[in-house]
Each structure stands twice: as structure tokens, then as C-alpha cells.
Design an enzyme around this catalytic site. Structure first.
Site, PDB file in Angstrom:
ATOM      1  N   SER A  52       0.881  -1.107  -0.096  1.00  0.00           N
ATOM      2  CA  SER A  52       0.081  -0.141  -0.215  1.00  0.00           C
ATOM      3  C   SER A  52       0.948   1.210   0.050  1.00  0.00           C
ATOM      4  O   SER A  52       1.768   1.229   0.466  1.00  0.00           O
ATOM      5  CB  SER A  52      -0.842   0.126   1.237  1.00  0.00           C
ATOM      6  N   GLN A  83       1.478   0.081  -4.977  1.00  0.00           N
ATOM      7  CA  GLN A  83       0.134   0.584  -4.896  1.00  0.00           C
ATOM      8  C   GLN A  83       0.092   2.178  -4.944  1.00  0.00           C
ATOM      9  O   GLN A  83       0.850   2.594  -4.300  1.00  0.00           O
ATOM     10  CB  GLN A  83      -0.968   0.063  -3.991  1.00  0.00           C
ATOM     11  N   THR A 135      -5.285   2.278  -7.185  1.00  0.00           N
ATOM     12  CA  THR A 135      -6.661   1.629  -6.306  1.00  0.00           C
ATOM     13  C   THR A 135      -7.567   2.846  -6.552  1.00  0.00           C
ATOM     14  O   THR A 135      -7.151   3.982  -6.095  1.00  0.00           O
ATOM     15  CB  THR A 135      -6.182   1.718  -4.953  1.00  0.00           C
ATOM     16  N   LYS A 167      -7.677  -1.317  -9.806  1.00  0.00           N
ATOM     17  CA  LYS A 167      -8.195  -2.031  -8.855  1.00  0.00           C
ATOM     18  C   LYS A 167      -9.564  -1.154  -8.541  1.00  0.00           C
ATOM     19  O   LYS A 167      -9.698   0.011  -8.456  1.00  0.00           O
ATOM     20  CB  LYS A 167      -7.635  -2.079  -7.641  1.00  0.00           C
ATOM     21  N   HIS A 195     -13.274  -2.509  -2.506  1.00  0.00           N
ATOM     22  CA  HIS A 195     -12.608  -2.125  -1.501  1.00  0.00           C
ATOM     23  C   HIS A 195     -12.942  -2.637  -0.067  1.00  0.00           C
ATOM     24  O   HIS A 195     -12.868  -2.326   0.908  1.00  0.00           O
ATOM     25  CB  HIS A 195     -12.392  -0.625  -1.336  1.00  0.00           C
ATOM     26  N   GLY A 219     -13.862 -10.621   0.293  1.00  0.00           N
ATOM     27  CA  GLY A 219     -14.846 -11.937   0.832  1.00  0.00           C
ATOM     28  C   GLY A 219     -14.042 -13.185   0.713  1.00  0.00           C
ATOM     29  O   GLY A 219     -14.817 -14.179   1.161  1.00  0.00           O
ATOM     30  N   ARG A 265     -12.331 -16.229   2.058  1.00  0.00           N
ATOM     31  CA  ARG A 265     -11.981 -16.967   3.393  1.00  0.00           C
ATOM     32  C   ARG A 265     -11.610 -18.045   3.436  1.00  0.00           C
ATOM     33  O   ARG A 265     -10.982 -18.727   4.513  1.00  0.00           O
ATOM     34  CB  ARG A 265     -13.100 -16.700   4.399  1.00  0.00           C
ATOM     35  N   ARG A 267      -8.325  -8.815   4.663  1.00  0.00           N
ATOM     36  CA  ARG A 267      -8.462  -9.124   6.003  1.00  0.00           C
ATOM     37  C   ARG A 267      -7.824 -10.329   6.360  1.00  0.00           C
ATOM     38  O   ARG A 267      -7.663 -10.470   7.613  1.00  0.00           O
ATOM     39  CB  ARG A 267     -10.075  -8.948   6.177  1.00  0.00           C
TER      40      ARG A 267
END
Length: 387
Positions: free
Chosen positions: A109, A129, A157, A255, A279, A312, A314, A334
Site C-alpha cells: 500500500s 500501489q 486503487t 483496482k 475495497h 470476501g 475466506r 482481511r
């Protein structure tokens, strides 16, 4: 990593992160705009998709490798760039090392807590980024620094510009860590002694500066100083994005795509790749989950540009579903941050191993010998899924 520190699911990594991190730090990782409709849908939408597995004629050997923007990946997962990482003192360097150990690329980032030079040294497959921030001269300076450091590509981004509010309240993030801040947040930190001890042992405090945004001849701005400059910069046009791509001259990902017409514009200006992304639910709330809009974007431009998906992921089965619906690879955010909080570099490696193992199981069950063989016929898509 010891057996005791090992975890078997990303959900367990999240549980350990919540237990280990101060409340404000953990809340920042959950960030989702307004009602959180999109952040919830990003992960829930994968549950709406089914598989159509085979029971015989399965492949004993499965090839999970792929290429993304000229870089070989041991399996189709890449680290998505995320901002200031107060979850662990080693921050992005630990993440980069973990990614290198597992043979995948690192996204760094612009608002990272570690300088690009250190991160590229830890993982030569690092993509830098950018946000559209400041003047064109500043952007050229930032690009040239990333190029000199050895970054292999650029990620622009564009999927976080609009929404700041959250119905459940945003965590209070200080401008800098000074005496007043330490007194204010001291009770939170003391309540999480393991997290506090990690920083004390490293001889550092959470770094709230943005070293990769250092202007020529200047010093690193604070995160919020950099954020304010970003928010006050006039918004870019497609011509501006084309100029940035031309100036970089190498692999370039745009992105934040969630519409077919934007995907086509990205192709027209010569982008190497796009990320179908909202995002992580931090943009315009009510935007459908990334996986819901992926199929029609892939059908429109999938033969002309490399497509990734962010949002999303996982489980390894989520990766398989994204690949079957047209993605070349996925980006995770995450999930690896929870792993970093749970066990540092080893925790990130653990998360990557979980995703790889789940993907391999899905490829096996679907009767494929390679991730490149996955197709829409492997996935049960319910009516109205794309909304």
C-alpha cells in the site's frame, strides 16, 4: 510456528486477532462503510454458490500454479495492499516474507507503515500501489522510487473515494502516537498485553506515518496528513489514468472495477489487469459483492485482460469459485491481516496454507488437474445471483 500456534481456518485466525488486538485496532480491520451491506455480501455471496463435483476419474496430481502480470504464483492468490498496519511491529515486511515463503506476490500500500525498499527486499515479487494523490510531479516521484526499489508492477486503487461513515461508528485513530495518545489508548493496550509486549520487545511503537508518500526533499507525512492530501486532490479522468499507465510502462492493474463499461475502458487504455473489487465494502455501500459482478465482466473482457477478484475470500473453495467464474487469481486483505495479528509472519503463512489446501481440495473434487481447467460448469449459480 509451534503446533499450539497453528490454526486450521481463517475464522480461527480472526478469533485470535480479536482476542489479541486492542479494540480500536481490531475494529479498523472490520471496516465497512455505512450499514455494511457490501462488506457482509462480499463473503456471504460465496455461500450462494454451489459446486458440481465428480466422484470418479479424479486427478492424483493437480497443478495450482499460474502467472499474474508476468509473475509466477505457486497458487492463484496475491496479497492485496492494505494501509497502516498496527497489528504487528513487523507489519508489511512480515507479510512480504510470508508471501515469498509461499511463492506468491505482495501488494504494498501507498499508506503502508514500511518503506517500499524494505518490502521489495523481503519479496522481489512486490507490486506497488498508488492512489491518485497530489500532483503529477508527486506521482512521478512516487513511481520512480518504486521502480528504483525494484517493484515489478503498479496497482492503481480507485475503489475507495466516496464514503466515510459507518452506522456502528468508526474506531478513533490518532494522528500520531504521542503522550496524549498513549494516555488515551493506554487502557486498551494494557488489556491486550501480548500485543503490547510485541511492540515493547521490538523497541517500536505503532507507526502512523506513510513513508512511501514522502515528497522530494521532505519527510514522511502522518497517515491522516497523507489522507487529507489524497481527499483534496482533484479526481482523475480516464485520460489521467492512461497517462499514469504510460508513465509506468510496465505491468499495471486498475483496482476497483464493478461495471462492464469500466472494465472495457481499462482494456482500451492498455491496463495489464483489473481487480473486480469494492475495497472490501469500504466504498459505496450497496454495491454488490465482487463475486456477483465478476461473471459478466469476465464474459465481456476476459479474453483481453487479466482479471482478479478482491473481496470476501475466506476459504480455498472461495478461490476456486472465483477462478471458475473468470478470475485469473484473487487478492486477499482481511484474511492475512488476521493471520498477521494472530501469529506474525507464521500466521500469514498459515492463512496462505489454509487457502492453498482448500483450493487443492476443490480442484480435486471437481475432477480437474489444473486451476486453469476450472469453468462455470463446475459452479452452481442460482437465478438472480448477479443482481
Amino acid at each position: 510456528m509451534t503446533d499450539k500456534a497453528w490454526f486450521e481456518t481463517v475464522a480461527e485466525a480472526q478469533r485470535r486477532a480479536r482476542k489479541r488486538l486492542p479494540a480500536s485496532v481490531y475494529a479498523a480491520l472490520l471496516a465497512g462503510s455505512e450499514r455494511g451491506i457490501t462488506v457482509d455480501d462480499n463473503s456471504a455471496a460465496f455461500g450462494d454458490l454451489g459446486f458440481a463435483p465428480h466422484v470418479a476419474g479424479l486427478s492424483d496430481n493437480r497443478d495450482l500454479t499460474t502467472m499474474l502480470m508476468g509473475q509466477p504464483l505457486s497458487f492463484p492468490v496475491m496479497i492485496s495492499p492494505t494501509g497502516v498496519q498496527a497489528v504487528h511491529p513487523d507489519g508489511e515486511v512480515a507479510v512480504a516474507r510470508a508471501a515469498a515463503a509461499r511463492g506468491v506476490s505482495m501488494g504494498l500500500s501507498l499508506f503502508a507503515s514500511k518503506p517500499v525498499e524494505e518490502v521489495v527486499a523481503a519479496n522481489p515479487q512486490t507490486f506497488f500501489q498508488l492512489h491518485w494523490v497530489g500532483s503529477r510531479d508527486l506521482l512521478l516521484h512516487l513511481m520512480n522510487r518504486a521502480r528504483s526499489a525494484g517493484a515489478v508492477g503498479l496497482i492503481l486503487t480507485m475503489d475507495w473515494s466516496f464514503s466515510e461513515g459507518r452506522d456502528w461508528g468508526s474506531p478513533s485513530i490518532p494522528e500520531k502516537v504521542d503522550l496524549r495518545t498513549m494516555m488515551r489508548f493506554g487502557p486498551e493496550a494494557i488489556a491486550r498485553p501480548t500485543w503490547l509486549w510485541q511492540f515493547a520487545k521490538s523497541g517500536s511503537i505503532p507507526d502512523l506515518t506513510a513513508p512511501n508518500l514522502t515528497p522530494p526533499g521532505g519527510s514522511a507525512p502522518t497517515f491522516f496528513g497523507a489522507y487529507r492530501e489524497w481527499m483534496s486532490t482533484p479526481l482523475p479522468t480516464w485520460e489521467d489514468i492512461a497517462w499514469l499507465r504510460e508513465q509506468w510502462g510496465g505491468p499495471f492493474m486498475l483496482k476497483g472495477i464493478s461495471r462492464v463499461d469500466d472494465a472495457r475502458r481499462a482494456v482500451d487504455i492498455g491496463c495489464t489487469a483489473i481487480s473486480v473489487s469494492n475495497h472490501g465494502g469500504n466504498n459505496l455501500d450497496g454495491t454488490p459483492a465482487s463475486i456477483r459482478v465478476l461473471p459478466r465482466i469476465a464474459e465481456s473482457v476476459g479474453d483481453r485482460i487479466e482479471i482478479t477478484l478482491d473481496g470476501g475470500i475466506r476459504r480455498g473453495s472461495d478461490v476456486a469459485k472465483a477462478l471458475a467464474l473468470g478470475a485469473r487469481a484473487v487478492l486477499i486483505g482481511r484474511a492475512y491481516l488476521w493471520g498477521l495479528a494472530a501469529a506474525g509472519q507464521g500466521g500469514v503463512e498459515n492463512v496462505l496454507d489454509i487457502l492453498r489446501g482448500g483450493l487443492d481440495s476443490a480442484v480435486l473434487g471437481l475432477g480437474r488437474s489444473s486451476v486453469h481447467e476450472l469453468s462455470r460448469s463446475d459452479v452452481v449459480v442460482p437465478p438472480g445471483f448477479g443482481r
